[in-house]
Design an enzyme around this catalytic site. Sequence first.
Site, PDB file in Angstrom:
ATOM      1  CB  ALA A  16       4.865   2.473   1.207  1.00 30.31           C
ATOM      2  CE  LYS A  17       5.100  -1.482   8.171  1.00 29.03           C
ATOM      3  NZ  LYS A  17       5.967  -0.586   8.961  1.00 29.03           N
ATOM      4  N   GLY A  18       4.019  -3.022   3.290  1.00 31.29           N
ATOM      5  CA  GLY A  18       3.678  -4.226   2.539  1.00 31.29           C
ATOM      6  C   GLY A  18       3.755  -5.421   3.444  1.00 31.29           C
ATOM      7  CB  VAL A  43      -0.924   0.019   1.246  1.00 32.31           C
ATOM      8  CG1 VAL A  43      -1.709   1.330   1.306  1.00 32.31           C
ATOM      9  CG2 VAL A  43      -1.882  -1.163   1.234  1.00 32.31           C
ATOM     10  CB  VAL A  49      -0.802  -3.592   4.677  1.00 33.17           C
ATOM     11  CG1 VAL A  49       0.174  -2.890   3.761  1.00 33.17           C
ATOM     12  CG2 VAL A  49      -0.252  -4.964   5.060  1.00 33.17           C
TER      13      VAL A  49
END
Length: 418
Positions: free
Chosen positions: A106-108, A61, A85
């Site tokens: 962001a994050k994943g 994201v 996320v």
Amino acid sequence: MTVYQHPTFDMAAHQFDLVADHLDIPVNDRDRLKFPKRALTVAIPVRRDDGSVRVFAGYRVQHHLTLGPTKGGVRYHPDVCLGDVAALAMWMSWKCALMNLPYGGAKGGVAVDPRQLSLGELERLTRRYTQELIPFIGPQIDIPAPDLGTNEQTMAWMMDTYSTQTGHCVPGVVTGKPVGIGGSLGRREATGRGVGYLIGRAFETLAIQQSGSTAVIQGFGNVGSHAAFSLAKHGVKVIAVSDFQGGVHNPAGLDLRALDQHVTAQRTVQGFAGGEPIDNANLLELPCDVLVPAAMERQITGENAGRLRCRVLAEGANGPTTPEADVILAERPEIFVIPDILCNAGGVVVSYFEWVQDLQSFFWSESEVMDRLFRLLEGAFQQTLQASRKQRIPMRLAALSIGVKRVWEARRARGLFP
Ligand code: NAD
């Protein structure tokens, strides 16, 4: 946008709403600041060592693209899902802005328990996940880093997969890599050392002597263990630590070197002979000078916040405290909160330094990295403390307001779409 519905996203959204009210952000600007710019869901087929195939769900994201590329960790944990996320990506945005870094958040992650996979299976999973992300990441687009359940080796596989596809070495596509392939000195320890530094600043503010004071730490992974070592260096007694299986407690102070050796051998703090067993719920309520949640979200809740017996709550983890707990903590001014987006910002700051070093192919000494890190943390700590005192608002609202305001102003300067 119901696609992100999840208790952790609701929590991040609720925090944002409080900030938006505090800053008086017009209704027209709110949703586009709150919701992620874009999100990707991928299916990751992995051949297991026994020949069977299992498909894992992966996510990435990107919350906003207003200030530069996006930046944030990759998490391997069974509970990873899109809403979780997305919440972590939103917090990364406010954290990067608070620290004045030229990034969006962001994050994943992948919904997997990495402890259940062999090293070969983990490598195949990571390479496949990276392959799926290739059009979505890059040194000027989105730069992943380690988080819960991932480490330097994960980043090395990601960097190699991306570089192989590109046809040349691209170290700047991830941070938190091994130093030998473009990682930064000090990155591994940065988050925990930053936590230690800020606890020192909070103690000074409250006139608590570090030497002889006590700390309790939930989570003994990258953040928790380095925070423990950093505190011990300043004479703080770490009296209890835990991991996902439970904890150990020794009121006289744990022998951290022996504990670290035990964890290296057993992969858990459980069974360590230098302390008595304690469960995670009781650990959080031990009397201590500083409590460091350094594991998961939503650990300090409306149920247990009234029973905390610490003087400083230093949030090493992202989102460890629920909004219900915040309401209770607001009635307990004897507890000084170092909010997550400030407390654990050392990780993304040194990730930024790593990216800058990679782009310039010019590398710094560890002391240069640490000096610059502490300078940035000091500035953000002072700004947050001053805003909190001047406006008579909790430290979390102060830190979030500084971060959200910077993104909001950049959005207004650029226009409707970024
Ligand atoms: P890690 O995987 O290295 O360690 C996590 C630790 O928490 C392990 O000891 C694990 O056993 C423990 N744990 C997991 N579930 C638990 C539970 N329910 N109860 C108690 N302990 C539990 O991960 P990490 O990189 O240290 O990340 C920890 C937290 O810090 C996460 O919230 C992460 O998002 C945040 N964070 C990490 C970094 C970084 O640089 N690694 C930077 C900023 C924030």
